[in-house]
Design a protein around this motif. Structure first.
Motif, PDB file in Angstrom:
ATOM      1  N   PHE A   1      47.743  49.752  27.121  1.00 37.25           N
ATOM      2  CA  PHE A   1      48.872  49.011  26.291  1.00 37.25           C
ATOM      3  C   PHE A   1      49.889  48.375  27.058  1.00 37.25           C
ATOM      4  O   PHE A   1      50.264  48.666  28.324  1.00 37.25           O
ATOM      5  CB  PHE A   1      49.413  50.054  25.354  1.00 37.25           C
ATOM      6  N   PHE A   2      50.347  47.458  26.585  1.00 38.15           N
ATOM      7  CA  PHE A   2      51.882  47.073  27.215  1.00 38.15           C
ATOM      8  C   PHE A   2      52.814  47.129  25.802  1.00 38.15           C
ATOM      9  O   PHE A   2      52.324  46.786  24.844  1.00 38.15           O
ATOM     10  CB  PHE A   2      51.806  45.425  27.332  1.00 38.15           C
ATOM     11  N   SER A   3      54.089  47.570  26.189  1.00 36.90           N
ATOM     12  CA  SER A   3      54.806  47.947  25.157  1.00 36.90           C
ATOM     13  C   SER A   3      56.379  47.293  25.422  1.00 36.90           C
ATOM     14  O   SER A   3      56.764  47.120  26.404  1.00 36.90           O
ATOM     15  CB  SER A   3      55.022  49.319  24.815  1.00 36.90           C
ATOM     16  N   TRP A   4      57.167  46.945  24.415  1.00 32.41           N
ATOM     17  CA  TRP A   4      58.352  46.439  24.444  1.00 32.41           C
ATOM     18  C   TRP A   4      59.033  47.426  23.621  1.00 32.41           C
ATOM     19  O   TRP A   4      58.936  47.291  22.157  1.00 32.41           O
ATOM     20  CB  TRP A   4      58.583  44.961  23.967  1.00 32.41           C
ATOM     21  N   HIS A   5      59.960  48.116  24.345  1.00 36.46           N
ATOM     22  CA  HIS A   5      60.823  49.338  23.574  1.00 36.46           C
ATOM     23  C   HIS A   5      62.029  48.731  22.869  1.00 36.46           C
ATOM     24  O   HIS A   5      62.712  47.767  23.482  1.00 36.46           O
ATOM     25  CB  HIS A   5      61.050  50.117  24.362  1.00 36.46           C
TER      26      HIS A   5
ATOM     27  N   GLY B   1      45.344  52.017  31.565  1.00 37.63           N
ATOM     28  CA  GLY B   1      44.623  53.107  30.971  1.00 37.63           C
ATOM     29  C   GLY B   1      43.192  52.664  30.763  1.00 37.63           C
ATOM     30  O   GLY B   1      42.738  51.390  31.284  1.00 37.63           O
ATOM     31  N   VAL B   2      42.299  53.058  29.874  1.00 36.33           N
ATOM     32  CA  VAL B   2      41.033  52.646  29.542  1.00 36.33           C
ATOM     33  C   VAL B   2      40.798  53.091  28.041  1.00 36.33           C
ATOM     34  O   VAL B   2      41.125  54.170  27.859  1.00 36.33           O
ATOM     35  CB  VAL B   2      40.087  53.001  30.604  1.00 36.33           C
TER      36      VAL B   2
ATOM     37  N   PHE C   1      45.763  56.705  28.448  1.00 34.62           N
ATOM     38  CA  PHE C   1      46.660  55.532  29.081  1.00 34.62           C
ATOM     39  C   PHE C   1      47.802  56.363  29.535  1.00 34.62           C
ATOM     40  O   PHE C   1      48.113  57.519  29.344  1.00 34.62           O
ATOM     41  CB  PHE C   1      47.146  54.339  28.298  1.00 34.62           C
ATOM     42  N   ILE C   2      48.607  55.996  30.706  1.00 33.02           N
ATOM     43  CA  ILE C   2      50.077  56.553  30.964  1.00 33.02           C
ATOM     44  C   ILE C   2      51.033  56.028  30.044  1.00 33.02           C
ATOM     45  O   ILE C   2      51.199  54.701  29.949  1.00 33.02           O
ATOM     46  CB  ILE C   2      50.331  56.040  32.427  1.00 33.02           C
TER      47      ILE C   2
ATOM     48  N   VAL D   1      57.275  47.541  20.249  1.00 31.98           N
ATOM     49  CA  VAL D   1      56.031  46.579  19.649  1.00 31.98           C
ATOM     50  C   VAL D   1      55.044  46.931  20.753  1.00 31.98           C
ATOM     51  O   VAL D   1      55.216  46.837  22.183  1.00 31.98           O
ATOM     52  CB  VAL D   1      56.792  45.283  19.559  1.00 31.98           C
ATOM     53  N   VAL D   2      53.873  46.965  20.396  1.00 35.24           N
ATOM     54  CA  VAL D   2      52.804  47.285  21.250  1.00 35.24           C
ATOM     55  C   VAL D   2      51.752  46.290  21.417  1.00 35.24           C
ATOM     56  O   VAL D   2      51.316  45.610  20.133  1.00 35.24           O
ATOM     57  CB  VAL D   2      52.060  48.545  20.882  1.00 35.24           C
ATOM     58  N   LEU D   3      51.216  45.689  22.402  1.00 36.97           N
ATOM     59  CA  LEU D   3      50.171  44.893  22.730  1.00 36.97           C
ATOM     60  C   LEU D   3      48.989  45.460  23.417  1.00 36.97           C
ATOM     61  O   LEU D   3      49.331  46.146  24.423  1.00 36.97           O
ATOM     62  CB  LEU D   3      50.664  43.603  23.263  1.00 36.97           C
TER      63      LEU D   3
END
Length: 183
Positions: free
Chosen positions: A59-63, A76-77, A94-95, A174-176
């Motif tokens: 994931f990519f996240s914007w906090h 991660g996978v 994932f981390i 927000v998670v991508l």
């Protein structure tokens, strides 16, 4: 005389207010989701009904809270199996933002469908379990319900979601999730 029977919000405890709000939201969802699902069923025929397998690199996240030093590239996978246009399963590792290893498994219900410009777009919710957040459930497993927006081309897609902030336990974001179709 009527004033003696009027109750104010301050007369309720926090738990009672949250219970009333939760009950109202649950009733609203029970009324709105069937309507939206019926409304979108006309578009469901356009969505690809075949089973699909997608792989993702985490994931990519914007906090929302930008002050703590949180990890936003949550590598991660993971895998996602689309069983039908409205249903999918996903799992992976994932981390997380706290720099700990997390694992997850979820069921997706995506009853709303569109096909702008030949791209499949679906919306709904995912119900799943996750672990690895040290301040929530002592790093153990917990259950969550999150909104989901899936955008899928023929080979490349993305899932978007919003993780709510849970005070001093989970950092909202927000998670991508970028994904690649392999079957």
């Amino acid at each position: 005389m009527l004033a003696q029977y009027v109750m104010h919000a301050r007369d309720f405890g926090r738990a009672a207010i949250l219970g009333i709000i939760g009950g109202f939201l649950a009733s609203l969802l029970r009324m709105v989701f069937p309507f939206l699902a019926a409304f979108s069923s006309a578009y469901a025929e356009d969505a690809q009904p075949s089973r699909q397998v997608w792989l993702n690199p985490g994931f990519f996240s914007w906090h929302f809270d930008r002050t703590p030093d949180l990890r936003e590239d949550n590598w991660g996978v993971g895998a996602e199996v689309v069983l039908a246009a409205d249903y999918a399963l996903m799992a992976g590792t994932f981390i997380n933002s706290d720099r700990e290893r997390s694992r997850y498994a979820a069921y997706q219900w995506r009853p709303l469908h569109w096909q702008p410009y030949g791209v499949n777009v679906s919306a709904g919710v995912m119900l799943g379990v996750a672990d690895g957040y040290p301040k929530y459930s002592n790093g153990g497993w917990f259950i969550g319900l999150l909104p989901l927006l899936a955008v899928e081309g023929k080979r490349v897609g993305a899932n978007f979601s919003i993780v709510p902030t849970i005070k001093d336990k989970v950092h909202g974001a927000v998670v991508l999730q970028i994904k690649l179709r392999v079957w």
